[in-house]
Design a protein around this motif. Structure first.
Motif, PDB file in Angstrom:
ATOM      1  N   THR A  50     -22.454  33.359  17.914  1.00  0.00           N
ATOM      2  CA  THR A  50     -22.858  32.572  16.883  1.00  0.00           C
ATOM      3  C   THR A  50     -23.702  33.243  15.964  1.00  0.00           C
ATOM      4  O   THR A  50     -24.543  34.155  16.202  1.00  0.00           O
ATOM      5  N   GLY A  51     -23.901  33.003  14.515  1.00  0.00           N
ATOM      6  CA  GLY A  51     -24.776  33.366  13.641  1.00  0.00           C
ATOM      7  C   GLY A  51     -24.442  33.061  12.125  1.00  0.00           C
ATOM      8  O   GLY A  51     -24.130  31.806  12.152  1.00  0.00           O
ATOM      9  N   THR A  52     -25.048  33.749  11.497  1.00  0.00           N
ATOM     10  CA  THR A  52     -24.850  33.314   9.866  1.00  0.00           C
ATOM     11  C   THR A  52     -23.971  34.411   9.226  1.00  0.00           C
ATOM     12  O   THR A  52     -24.188  35.640   9.489  1.00  0.00           O
ATOM     13  N   LYS A  53     -23.284  33.959   8.216  1.00  0.00           N
ATOM     14  CA  LYS A  53     -22.356  34.982   7.382  1.00  0.00           C
ATOM     15  C   LYS A  53     -22.382  34.298   6.096  1.00  0.00           C
ATOM     16  O   LYS A  53     -21.987  33.237   5.718  1.00  0.00           O
ATOM     17  N   ASP A  54     -22.952  35.007   5.055  1.00  0.00           N
ATOM     18  CA  ASP A  54     -22.817  34.719   3.639  1.00  0.00           C
ATOM     19  C   ASP A  54     -23.540  33.328   3.701  1.00  0.00           C
ATOM     20  O   ASP A  54     -23.183  32.340   2.882  1.00  0.00           O
ATOM     21  N   GLY A  55     -24.647  33.126   4.266  1.00  0.00           N
ATOM     22  CA  GLY A  55     -25.575  32.005   4.557  1.00  0.00           C
ATOM     23  C   GLY A  55     -24.833  30.731   5.108  1.00  0.00           C
ATOM     24  O   GLY A  55     -25.397  29.808   5.036  1.00  0.00           O
ATOM     25  N   MET A  56     -23.726  30.993   5.727  1.00  0.00           N
ATOM     26  CA  MET A  56     -23.139  29.800   6.451  1.00  0.00           C
ATOM     27  C   MET A  56     -23.235  30.088   8.087  1.00  0.00           C
ATOM     28  O   MET A  56     -22.958  31.331   8.409  1.00  0.00           O
ATOM     29  N   ARG A  57     -23.264  28.957   8.700  1.00  0.00           N
ATOM     30  CA  ARG A  57     -23.297  29.024  10.100  1.00  0.00           C
ATOM     31  C   ARG A  57     -21.728  29.644  10.371  1.00  0.00           C
ATOM     32  O   ARG A  57     -20.688  29.148  10.044  1.00  0.00           O
ATOM     33  N   ARG A  58     -21.681  30.633  11.318  1.00  0.00           N
ATOM     34  CA  ARG A  58     -20.350  31.212  11.727  1.00  0.00           C
ATOM     35  C   ARG A  58     -20.396  31.341  13.444  1.00  0.00           C
ATOM     36  O   ARG A  58     -21.227  31.459  14.154  1.00  0.00           O
TER      37      ARG A  58
ATOM     38  N   SER B  80     -16.824  26.119  12.292  1.00  0.00           N
ATOM     39  CA  SER B  80     -18.163  26.116  11.793  1.00  0.00           C
ATOM     40  C   SER B  80     -18.242  26.168  10.301  1.00  0.00           C
ATOM     41  O   SER B  80     -16.943  25.882   9.708  1.00  0.00           O
ATOM     42  N   GLU B  81     -19.386  26.199   9.699  1.00  0.00           N
ATOM     43  CA  GLU B  81     -19.386  26.150   8.202  1.00  0.00           C
ATOM     44  C   GLU B  81     -18.390  27.104   7.588  1.00  0.00           C
ATOM     45  O   GLU B  81     -17.925  26.944   6.688  1.00  0.00           O
ATOM     46  N   TYR B  82     -18.389  28.435   8.087  1.00  0.00           N
ATOM     47  CA  TYR B  82     -18.014  29.473   7.585  1.00  0.00           C
ATOM     48  C   TYR B  82     -16.554  29.297   7.682  1.00  0.00           C
ATOM     49  O   TYR B  82     -15.809  29.662   6.727  1.00  0.00           O
ATOM     50  N   SER B  83     -15.919  28.817   8.812  1.00  0.00           N
ATOM     51  CA  SER B  83     -14.506  28.812   9.005  1.00  0.00           C
ATOM     52  C   SER B  83     -14.078  27.473   8.262  1.00  0.00           C
ATOM     53  O   SER B  83     -12.844  27.362   7.594  1.00  0.00           O
ATOM     54  N   ASP B  84     -14.874  26.411   7.921  1.00  0.00           N
ATOM     55  CA  ASP B  84     -14.534  25.537   6.971  1.00  0.00           C
ATOM     56  C   ASP B  84     -14.333  25.798   5.604  1.00  0.00           C
ATOM     57  O   ASP B  84     -13.354  25.481   4.786  1.00  0.00           O
ATOM     58  N   HIS B  85     -15.304  27.016   5.273  1.00  0.00           N
ATOM     59  CA  HIS B  85     -15.205  27.324   3.920  1.00  0.00           C
ATOM     60  C   HIS B  85     -13.937  28.181   3.704  1.00  0.00           C
ATOM     61  O   HIS B  85     -13.079  27.953   2.705  1.00  0.00           O
ATOM     62  N   ILE B  86     -13.610  29.116   4.607  1.00  0.00           N
ATOM     63  CA  ILE B  86     -12.429  29.894   4.636  1.00  0.00           C
ATOM     64  C   ILE B  86     -11.174  28.878   4.459  1.00  0.00           C
ATOM     65  O   ILE B  86     -10.260  29.306   3.726  1.00  0.00           O
ATOM     66  N   ASN B  87     -11.184  28.028   5.328  1.00  0.00           N
ATOM     67  CA  ASN B  87      -9.984  27.058   5.371  1.00  0.00           C
ATOM     68  C   ASN B  87      -9.678  26.466   4.087  1.00  0.00           C
ATOM     69  O   ASN B  87      -8.678  26.268   3.406  1.00  0.00           O
ATOM     70  N   GLU B  88     -10.705  26.000   3.500  1.00  0.00           N
ATOM     71  CA  GLU B  88     -10.836  25.065   2.106  1.00  0.00           C
ATOM     72  C   GLU B  88     -10.363  26.058   1.111  1.00  0.00           C
ATOM     73  O   GLU B  88      -9.508  25.755   0.367  1.00  0.00           O
ATOM     74  N   LYS B  89     -10.898  27.321   0.857  1.00  0.00           N
ATOM     75  CA  LYS B  89     -10.527  28.568   0.353  1.00  0.00           C
ATOM     76  C   LYS B  89      -8.763  28.610   0.173  1.00  0.00           C
ATOM     77  O   LYS B  89      -8.351  28.660  -0.768  1.00  0.00           O
ATOM     78  N   LYS B  90      -8.382  28.787   1.578  1.00  0.00           N
ATOM     79  CA  LYS B  90      -7.092  29.231   1.545  1.00  0.00           C
ATOM     80  C   LYS B  90      -6.108  27.931   1.209  1.00  0.00           C
ATOM     81  O   LYS B  90      -5.020  28.158   0.529  1.00  0.00           O
ATOM     82  N   PHE B  91      -6.639  26.857   1.458  1.00  0.00           N
ATOM     83  CA  PHE B  91      -6.013  25.732   0.847  1.00  0.00           C
ATOM     84  C   PHE B  91      -5.995  25.501  -0.636  1.00  0.00           C
ATOM     85  O   PHE B  91      -4.745  25.292  -1.335  1.00  0.00           O
ATOM     86  N   LEU B  92      -7.082  25.837  -1.218  1.00  0.00           N
ATOM     87  CA  LEU B  92      -6.986  25.720  -2.570  1.00  0.00           C
ATOM     88  C   LEU B  92      -6.221  26.659  -3.426  1.00  0.00           C
ATOM     89  O   LEU B  92      -5.809  26.427  -4.311  1.00  0.00           O
ATOM     90  N   ASP B  93      -6.255  27.814  -2.682  1.00  0.00           N
ATOM     91  CA  ASP B  93      -5.491  29.311  -3.224  1.00  0.00           C
ATOM     92  C   ASP B  93      -4.056  28.836  -3.252  1.00  0.00           C
ATOM     93  O   ASP B  93      -3.368  29.055  -4.153  1.00  0.00           O
ATOM     94  N   ALA B  94      -3.636  28.111  -2.302  1.00  0.00           N
ATOM     95  CA  ALA B  94      -2.204  27.750  -2.049  1.00  0.00           C
ATOM     96  C   ALA B  94      -1.849  26.760  -3.179  1.00  0.00           C
ATOM     97  O   ALA B  94      -0.886  26.518  -3.334  1.00  0.00           O
ATOM     98  N   LEU B  95      -2.903  25.909  -3.610  1.00  0.00           N
ATOM     99  CA  LEU B  95      -2.288  24.887  -4.641  1.00  0.00           C
ATOM    100  C   LEU B  95      -2.307  25.536  -6.049  1.00  0.00           C
ATOM    101  O   LEU B  95      -1.785  24.799  -6.594  1.00  0.00           O
ATOM    102  N   ARG B  96      -3.024  26.775  -6.179  1.00  0.00           N
ATOM    103  CA  ARG B  96      -2.791  27.085  -7.692  1.00  0.00           C
ATOM    104  C   ARG B  96      -1.509  27.936  -7.866  1.00  0.00           C
ATOM    105  O   ARG B  96      -0.603  28.314  -7.136  1.00  0.00           O
TER     106      ARG B  96
END
Length: 140
Positions: free
Chosen positions: A40-48, A124-140
């Motif tokens: 556990t730690g932080t990456k790009d300012g988010m908990r990972r 984690s916050e980081y995984s939530d961010h990655i999953n949201e990004k993948k979802f939004l990219d799929a919608l584009r």
């Protein structure tokens, strides 16, 4: 010692008599072992939070290295670390914990040594961010 019937025995002596010797049994085991670390730690300012792991087949390790998977998995890490230090890839003066060193060359060498690593993103916050990004990219 404990009294059993008319005799006194120690629990350890009893266990030694009834449980197979783990050293003798280890090379006969069939299956795979998973060695891992939950980091556990932080990456790009988010908990990972990630689980880094390595799976080894016991029979393959006995065949290749003459030892069971637990011993082989335990030994490969220090061997890789010595290589990284000897080649100057890990070159930090003084005493440092493992988290001070760049993990990428270590993980890359696991595959070279036929102990490839896996990574599992945990909640984690980081995984939530990655999953949201993948979802939004799929919608584009």
């Amino acid at each position: 010692k404990i009294k059993v019937g008319n005799s006194e025995i120690t629990p350890r002596d009893f266990l030694v008599k009834v449980i197979p010797n783990p050293i003798e049994q280890a090379n006969e085991m069939v299956g795979k072992g998973c060695a891992g670390t939950w980091v556990t730690g932080t990456k790009d300012g988010m908990r990972r939070s990630v689980y880094l792991y390595q799976v080894a087949d016991n029979r393959e390790c006995v065949s290749k290295y003459g030892t069971n998977s637990v011993v082989a998995q335990t030994a490969v890490g220090p061997v890789i670390m010595m290589e990284l230090i000897a080649k100057g890839i890990w070159d930090i003066k003084g005493v440092h914990g493992p988290e001070s060193f760049d993990p990428d060359p270590f993980v890359e060498r696991l595959k070279k040594y036929e102990f490839p690593a896996g990574i599992r993103e945990m909640d984690s916050e980081y995984s939530d961010h990655i999953n949201e990004k993948k979802f939004l990219d799929a919608l584009r």
